[in-house]
Every structure is written in C-alpha cells, then in structure tokens.
Design a protein around this motif. Structure first.
Motif, PDB file in Angstrom:
ATOM      1  N   ARG A 120       0.858  -1.176   0.000  1.00 39.44           N
ATOM      2  CA  ARG A 120       0.000   0.000   0.000  1.00 39.44           C
ATOM      3  C   ARG A 120       0.894   1.227   0.000  1.00 39.44           C
ATOM      4  NH1 ARG A 120      -5.546   1.193   3.114  1.00 39.44           N
ATOM      5  NH2 ARG A 120      -5.822  -0.914   2.306  1.00 39.44           N
ATOM      6  N   TYR A 121       0.769   2.070  -1.036  1.00 39.19           N
ATOM      7  CA  TYR A 121       1.579   3.283  -1.096  1.00 39.19           C
ATOM      8  C   TYR A 121       1.114   4.238  -0.005  1.00 39.19           C
ATOM      9  CZ  TYR A 121       3.624   1.880  -5.565  1.00 39.19           C
ATOM     10  OH  TYR A 121       4.304   1.220  -6.556  1.00 39.19           O
ATOM     11  N   ARG A 122       2.053   5.038   0.483  1.00 41.08           N
ATOM     12  CA  ARG A 122       1.734   5.964   1.561  1.00 41.08           C
ATOM     13  C   ARG A 122       0.596   6.891   1.130  1.00 41.08           C
ATOM     14  NH1 ARG A 122       6.600   8.863   2.616  1.00 41.08           N
ATOM     15  NH2 ARG A 122       7.420   6.817   3.119  1.00 41.08           N
ATOM     16  N   PRO A 152      -4.689  -5.423 -16.689  1.00 47.55           N
ATOM     17  CA  PRO A 152      -4.984  -4.073 -17.165  1.00 47.55           C
ATOM     18  C   PRO A 152      -4.118  -3.013 -16.493  1.00 47.55           C
ATOM     19  CG  PRO A 152      -6.772  -4.916 -15.776  1.00 47.55           C
ATOM     20  CD  PRO A 152      -5.824  -6.045 -15.986  1.00 47.55           C
ATOM     21  N   SER A 153      -4.065  -1.840 -17.105  1.00 56.19           N
ATOM     22  CA  SER A 153      -3.261  -0.742 -16.588  1.00 56.19           C
ATOM     23  C   SER A 153      -3.652  -0.425 -15.145  1.00 56.19           C
ATOM     24  CB  SER A 153      -3.470   0.495 -17.472  1.00 56.19           C
ATOM     25  OG  SER A 153      -2.641   1.537 -17.015  1.00 56.19           O
ATOM     26  N   GLY A 154      -2.638  -0.226 -14.314  1.00 54.38           N
ATOM     27  CA  GLY A 154      -2.886   0.151 -12.929  1.00 54.38           C
ATOM     28  C   GLY A 154      -3.168  -1.017 -12.001  1.00 54.38           C
ATOM     29  N   CYS A 155      -3.068  -2.232 -12.507  1.00 56.17           N
ATOM     30  CA  CYS A 155      -3.425  -3.388 -11.668  1.00 56.17           C
ATOM     31  C   CYS A 155      -2.276  -3.803 -10.742  1.00 56.17           C
ATOM     32  CB  CYS A 155      -3.873  -4.571 -12.527  1.00 56.17           C
ATOM     33  SG  CYS A 155      -2.527  -5.367 -13.418  1.00 56.17           S
ATOM     34  N   GLY A 156      -1.124  -3.125 -10.852  1.00 55.86           N
ATOM     35  CA  GLY A 156      -0.058  -3.401  -9.880  1.00 55.86           C
ATOM     36  C   GLY A 156       1.115  -4.206 -10.410  1.00 55.86           C
ATOM     37  N   LYS A 157       1.212  -4.364 -11.727  1.00 60.11           N
ATOM     38  CA  LYS A 157       2.289  -5.186 -12.303  1.00 60.11           C
ATOM     39  C   LYS A 157       3.672  -4.612 -11.988  1.00 60.11           C
ATOM     40  CE  LYS A 157       0.673  -4.532 -16.504  1.00 60.11           C
ATOM     41  NZ  LYS A 157      -0.513  -3.690 -16.204  1.00 60.11           N
ATOM     42  N   THR A 158       3.840  -3.312 -12.285  1.00 58.22           N
ATOM     43  CA  THR A 158       5.144  -2.684 -12.049  1.00 58.22           C
ATOM     44  C   THR A 158       5.469  -2.688 -10.558  1.00 58.22           C
ATOM     45  OG1 THR A 158       4.976  -1.308 -14.026  1.00 58.22           O
ATOM     46  CG2 THR A 158       6.466  -0.540 -12.303  1.00 58.22           C
ATOM     47  N   THR A 159       4.465  -2.411  -9.747  1.00 58.09           N
ATOM     48  CA  THR A 159       4.672  -2.413  -8.297  1.00 58.09           C
ATOM     49  C   THR A 159       5.158  -3.778  -7.822  1.00 58.09           C
ATOM     50  OG1 THR A 159       2.931  -0.752  -8.024  1.00 58.09           O
ATOM     51  CG2 THR A 159       3.548  -2.024  -6.073  1.00 58.09           C
ATOM     52  N   ALA A 160       4.492  -4.849  -8.289  1.00 55.59           N
ATOM     53  CA  ALA A 160       4.871  -6.206  -7.876  1.00 55.59           C
ATOM     54  C   ALA A 160       6.320  -6.480  -8.259  1.00 55.59           C
ATOM     55  CB  ALA A 160       3.933  -7.224  -8.523  1.00 55.59           C
ATOM     56  N   ILE A 208      13.646  -1.410 -17.667  1.00 55.41           N
ATOM     57  CA  ILE A 208      12.484  -0.638 -17.228  1.00 55.41           C
ATOM     58  C   ILE A 208      11.549  -0.324 -18.387  1.00 55.41           C
ATOM     59  CG2 ILE A 208      13.665   0.375 -15.268  1.00 55.41           C
ATOM     60  CD1 ILE A 208      13.958   2.945 -16.860  1.00 55.41           C
ATOM     61  N   GLN A 209      10.309  -0.015 -17.999  1.00 60.53           N
ATOM     62  CA  GLN A 209       9.310   0.445 -18.959  1.00 60.53           C
ATOM     63  C   GLN A 209       9.936   1.652 -19.694  1.00 60.53           C
ATOM     64  OE1 GLN A 209       5.642   0.642 -16.683  1.00 60.53           O
ATOM     65  NE2 GLN A 209       4.328   0.726 -18.484  1.00 60.53           N
ATOM     66  N   GLN A 210       9.846   1.717 -21.024  1.00 62.48           N
ATOM     67  CA  GLN A 210      10.421   2.828 -21.817  1.00 62.48           C
ATOM     68  C   GLN A 210      11.947   2.823 -21.927  1.00 62.48           C
ATOM     69  OE1 GLN A 210       8.339   4.359 -23.558  1.00 62.48           O
ATOM     70  NE2 GLN A 210       6.535   3.758 -22.408  1.00 62.48           N
ATOM     71  N   ASP A 215      -4.901  -1.045  -1.574  1.00 62.80           N
ATOM     72  CA  ASP A 215      -3.629  -1.699  -1.855  1.00 62.80           C
ATOM     73  C   ASP A 215      -3.347  -1.665  -3.358  1.00 62.80           C
ATOM     74  OD1 ASP A 215      -3.423  -2.351   0.822  1.00 62.80           O
ATOM     75  OD2 ASP A 215      -4.415  -4.300   0.567  1.00 62.80           O
ATOM     76  N   ALA A 216      -2.080  -1.470  -3.705  1.00 64.37           N
ATOM     77  CA  ALA A 216      -1.676  -1.568  -5.109  1.00 64.37           C
ATOM     78  C   ALA A 216      -1.453  -3.032  -5.470  1.00 64.37           C
ATOM     79  CB  ALA A 216      -0.407  -0.758  -5.363  1.00 64.37           C
ATOM     80  N   VAL A 217      -0.977  -3.799  -4.479  1.00 64.89           N
ATOM     81  CA  VAL A 217      -0.831  -5.246  -4.617  1.00 64.89           C
ATOM     82  C   VAL A 217      -1.357  -5.865  -3.338  1.00 64.89           C
ATOM     83  CG1 VAL A 217       0.842  -7.149  -4.723  1.00 64.89           C
ATOM     84  CG2 VAL A 217       1.175  -5.136  -6.166  1.00 64.89           C
TER      85      VAL A 217
HETATM   86  N1  LIG Z   1       4.723   5.842  -6.300  1.00 64.05           N
HETATM   87  C1  LIG Z   1       3.411   5.652  -6.183  1.00 64.05           C
HETATM   88  N2  LIG Z   1       2.682   6.277  -5.227  1.00 64.05           N
HETATM   89  C2  LIG Z   1       1.376   6.070  -5.082  1.00 64.05           C
HETATM   90  N3  LIG Z   1       0.661   5.249  -5.853  1.00 64.05           N
HETATM   91  C3  LIG Z   1       1.300   4.604  -6.840  1.00 64.05           C
HETATM   92  C4  LIG Z   1       2.694   4.770  -7.059  1.00 64.05           C
HETATM   93  N4  LIG Z   1       3.055   4.004  -8.106  1.00 64.05           N
HETATM   94  C5  LIG Z   1       1.931   3.389  -8.526  1.00 64.05           C
HETATM   95  N5  LIG Z   1       0.876   3.738  -7.766  1.00 64.05           N
HETATM   96  C6  LIG Z   1      -0.514   3.227  -7.900  1.00 64.05           C
HETATM   97  O1  LIG Z   1      -0.493   1.840  -7.665  1.00 64.05           O
HETATM   98  C7  LIG Z   1      -1.351   1.176  -8.597  1.00 64.05           C
HETATM   99  C8  LIG Z   1      -0.559   0.167  -9.395  1.00 64.05           C
HETATM  100  O2  LIG Z   1       0.385   0.851 -10.213  1.00 64.05           O
HETATM  101  P1  LIG Z   1       1.436   0.083 -11.127  1.00 64.05           P
HETATM  102  O3  LIG Z   1       2.339   1.094 -11.711  1.00 64.05           O
HETATM  103  O4  LIG Z   1       2.013  -1.006 -10.345  1.00 64.05           O
HETATM  104  O5  LIG Z   1       0.442  -0.486 -12.246  1.00 64.05           O
HETATM  105  P2  LIG Z   1       0.760  -1.272 -13.604  1.00 64.05           P
HETATM  106  O6  LIG Z   1      -0.030  -2.523 -13.559  1.00 64.05           O
HETATM  107  O7  LIG Z   1       2.220  -1.398 -13.785  1.00 64.05           O
HETATM  108  O8  LIG Z   1       0.139  -0.305 -14.699  1.00 64.05           O
HETATM  109  P3  LIG Z   1       0.595   0.021 -16.218  1.00 64.05           P
HETATM  110  O9  LIG Z   1       0.144  -1.160 -17.039  1.00 64.05           O
HETATM  111  O10 LIG Z   1      -0.179   1.242 -16.562  1.00 64.05           O
HETATM  112  O11 LIG Z   1       2.070   0.216 -16.237  1.00 64.05           O
HETATM  113  C9  LIG Z   1      -1.981   2.267  -9.432  1.00 64.05           C
HETATM  114  O12 LIG Z   1      -3.233   2.562  -8.909  1.00 64.05           O
HETATM  115  C10 LIG Z   1      -1.024   3.430  -9.285  1.00 64.05           C
HETATM  116  O13 LIG Z   1      -1.697   4.655  -9.419  1.00 64.05           O
END
Ligand SMILES: Nc1ncnc2c1ncn2[C@@H]1O[C@H](COP(=O)(O)OP(=O)(O)OP(=O)(O)O)[C@@H](O)[C@H]1O
Ligand SMILES: [Mg+2]
Length: 396
Positions: free
Chosen positions: A26-28, A53-61, A99-101, A33-35
């Motif tokens: 969970r981001y501050r 889908p976008s925003g589902c937490g892949k990059t965070t995981a 990294i992405q990009q 929860d993001a994951v």
């Molecule tokens: N540094 C951060 N601070 C707060 N919230 C964040 C931060 N990074 C990501 N999030 C949130 O956490 C959730 C997951 O983000 P994440 O980047 O992991 O998604 P993703 O699956 O990689 O998306 P995409 O396919 O668009 O790259 C999103 O709701 C995003 O807004």
C-alpha cells in the motif's frame, strides 16, 4: 564423474527461484492496496509473465523484488533468501532490470550504457570491454555501435541494448517491465523471437510484465493474471489459461479466440491424425480401390519406397490397371510433424485441398491432417470448456 559441472555458455551465475509470499503493497496515503496478498512461485530458469490491465499493480509487484518499492507486508525470496536481508543497492546489482520505456542514459555511449553495472561493481577495463563485446554479439548488434549514443540507434536496437545492459553482470534474475512495449508490431515480434532464443541459451529466471495477452502467451512459461488492486486472478501455464480460465475476468481478458490461440501452442504431432490408404507406383489399382472403401481419408496417397509423398491419386489415376508413377495432383501442402498447428491450419486454408500429408523428419508420411481433424479437435476442446458435446462431422 560425480562432481558438479560448471554451467555451460559462460554463465557463471545459476538462475535463482523467485517466491512471493503473501505480498501486499500500500503506497503511503493511498486508500487501497496496489498489490494485495500476492503469492507466486517462479522456478529458477523460467519466464513468469505478469499480465493485467493498466494500474493493476504489475510494475509495483516487480519493483518489490529489487526493493525499488518497499514491501508493506509479506516477503519475497530470491534464491531462497528474503530480499529484506540484502540492501536495495546490492539487489539492484544482482538483479537485471529492463524498465518500462527502455531508459538508456542518453549522454553515455552504448558501451558505457551496457557497462553500467560492471562499472558499479568495479570490474576492470579489460573484463568490462570483453563483456560488452560478448553482449553486443549476443543481441546481434555490430561491434561498431559500441561508441554510438542511444539516439543514433533505432527503437528496436535501443531495446536490445536495454536487455544487454540488464544482462551485463550475468544476474541470476531479470525483471523486464514491458520491454517491447514501445516497439512497432513487426519489430516487436522479431525481438520476442530473438529473446526466446537468447533465453534458451541463458536460462535466467525472468519476471516479464506486459499488458498484452498475446505476448504473455508467447513469452511465458507461466502467466500470472492480475486484476485491479494487484489481486491474482489466475497463475497457470499458457495452455491451462487458454483451456480453462478461472473466472469471467480471465476469460474476457484472454479473449474469445482462445481456441485459435491454443493452436499456436500446439504442434501437428499433438493431435490424432487420420490415415490415408497408401499406394505405390505399379501397384494393382484394384487393391487401392478396395482400401479406399471405408477409409478415413477418401483419397489414396502415392508414396515412394521410403513412404515419401508423391501425390494424391485421382479417380482417373485409379481407372488405369496399375498405379501411375506420376499422379494427377501433387501432395502439397506437405506438413511436418513439428509444424505449429496454427501455421498448418493456415497452409491448409491457403491450399485447395482439404487434406495434407504429414511427414516425419525423414520425409516419410505418418498421417494426414485435414480441416475436419482440426475442427474435431477444436470442438472437443470447446466441449471441455463449455461442457456440451461436440457434433463435428468427419466428412462434408
Ligand atoms: N509511487 C506511487 N505512489 C502512489 N501510488 C502509486 C505509485 N506508483 C503506482 N501507484 C498506484 O499503484 C497502482 C498500481 O500501479 P502500477 O504502476 O504497479 O500499475 P501497472 O499494472 O504497472 O500499470 P501500467 O500497465 O499502466 O504500467 C496504481 O493505482 C497506481 O496509481
Ligand atoms: Mg507498469
């Protein structure tokens, strides 16, 4: 010899497993929860694709693995030890990250970009230079790009440099966040194929993020489908995912044409072929006509003494007393047992005939593939998924 042999291919670091245990982020200041309670087990040497889908937490995981994002609760183990026992700096050196990009450093040459981690960990110039040369060869770029800057390379070439940079210190684990996301479809397919060839050699453990289900199916040994909030919808092999999606979300995400996608995962040898009556030049046609009655394939296939297909016998061929040496029609398309089923289907569709001989490595006929065989197969597959009996007809 009973001693352990060193890894082949110049790879000094064996791949390591990656295990997520009930990981939550969970981001501050965030309300959700993001994951959420993510558990995954990625065996050493496999590609695990995170898709959703976008925003589902892949990059965070993914970023919790090298601690560029800190875990809120739960744990991640790399090679059997918790990432919390290593410093983020150490992890970033041990784990390759695309990294992405792309993210090449624009004011550094290609060689300097690739040598980023070797420079950090203090390799000497000679070792570093040798490694850069080796990696450029591995990613199929000419040695003279070493002194160019990223802007002087195409997008696809930059992408490959990004992969080389992540591989530079031969890390046991690689994180790849939409590595081919910015590339046009044609070059993307080339890079995917190239990367799969590379992986067959280097056998790293790879976490690979994409939002493209087709890419996931192609690249993954296993696929983790995530939904909003980083919740795991299904963790399965590509075939399992296509055959047996866990719920409506996965089914929608995988798409309606999953039966066709499944064909891309299978070889001709994976399905039960039909048999055609075989005929040999000079044989009495009465024998061949007798075999045709009640045969699965209503045409006789002329083969040579090594059972290699020469052509299909027409009614006119069979009206003669003996089988001719050169029949009216060719056997084309002749398919290989190892052909991908989807390619075989497109060969069949493009040709006039309903039937194609299938041969083994020596060129000998081992059976016949037809549109009916494939549609029977798809129907029975559908039957498994949708639980209603198939009504395919063997002849039309
Ligand atoms: N540094 C951060 N601070 C707060 N919230 C964040 C931060 N990074 C990501 N999030 C949130 O956490 C959730 C997951 O983000 P994440 O980047 O992991 O998604 P993703 O699956 O990689 O998306 P995409 O396919 O668009 O790259 C999103 O709701 C995003 O807004
Ligand atoms: Mg992302």
């Amino acid at each position: 010899m009973t001693g352990q042999e060193s890894a082949a291919g110049g790879s000094e670091h064996a791949a390591a497993s990656v295990v997520f245990r009930d990981v939550t982020k969970r981001y501050r200041g965030a309300e959700a929860d993001a994951v959420e309670h993510l558990s995954l087990d990625v065996p050493a040497g496999e590609i695990c694709v995170l898709v959703g889908p976008s925003g589902c937490g892949k990059t965070t995981a993914m970023r919790m693995v090298n601690r560029t994002v800190e875990i809120t609760s739960g744990d991640i183990e790399v090679g059997g030890t918790s990432v919390t026992e290593r410093s983020p700096a150490q992890l970033r050196r041990e784990i390759g990250y695309v990294i992405q990009q792309i993210g090449l450093f624009p004011h550094r040459t290609i060689a300097q970009n690739i040598a980023t981690v070797p420079a950090l960990i203090g390799w000497d110039r000679e070792r570093t230079r040798a490694r850069v040369r080796e990696l450029l060869e591995l990613i199929s770029l000419p040695a003279d790009v070493a002194d160019r800057y990223p802007a002087q390379l195409s997008g696809g070439q930059q992408q490959r440099v990004g992969v080389a940079r992540a591989l530079a210190a031969d890390p046991p684990v690689m994180l790849m966040d939409e590595p081919f996301g910015a590339i046009d479809p044609i070059n993307r397919e080339r890079l995917q194929n190239e990367f799969l060839r590379l992986q067959a050699e280097i056998r790293k453990t790879i976490l690979f993020v994409t939002h493209d289900i087709d890419e996931a199916i192609k690249m993954g040994d296993r696929i983790a489908v995530l939904r909003e909030g980083g919740r795991l919808a299904q963790f399965a092999t590509p075939a399992e995912l296509l055959m047996d999606p866990a719920d409506d979300f996965v089914e929608d995400f995988v798409g309606a044409d999953r039966a066709l996608k499944r064909l891309a995962l299978m070889r001709v040898s994976d399905i039960d072929l039909w048999e055609a009556p075989l005929a040999f030049a000079g044989q009495d046609t009465a024998e061949v006509r007798a075999k045709l009655a009640g045969a699965e394939v209503p045409w006789a296939l002329l083969v040579d003494s090594d059972r290699r297909p020469i052509g299909w016998l027409s009614d006119r061929d069979l009206a003669a007393a003996t089988v001719p040496h050169r029949p009216d029609s060719s056997p084309d398309p002749v398919l290989d047992r190892d052909d991908v089923l989807r390619d075989a289907l497109s060969d069949l569709l493009q040709s006039q005939t309903h039937y194609a001989p299938v041969v083994d490595a020596s060129g000998a006929a081992v059976g016949v593939l037809s549109l009916d065989v494939i549609s029977d197969f798809l129907a029975s597959d559908q039957a498994k998924v949708e639980e209603h009996p198939a009504t395919a007809r063997p002849h039309d």
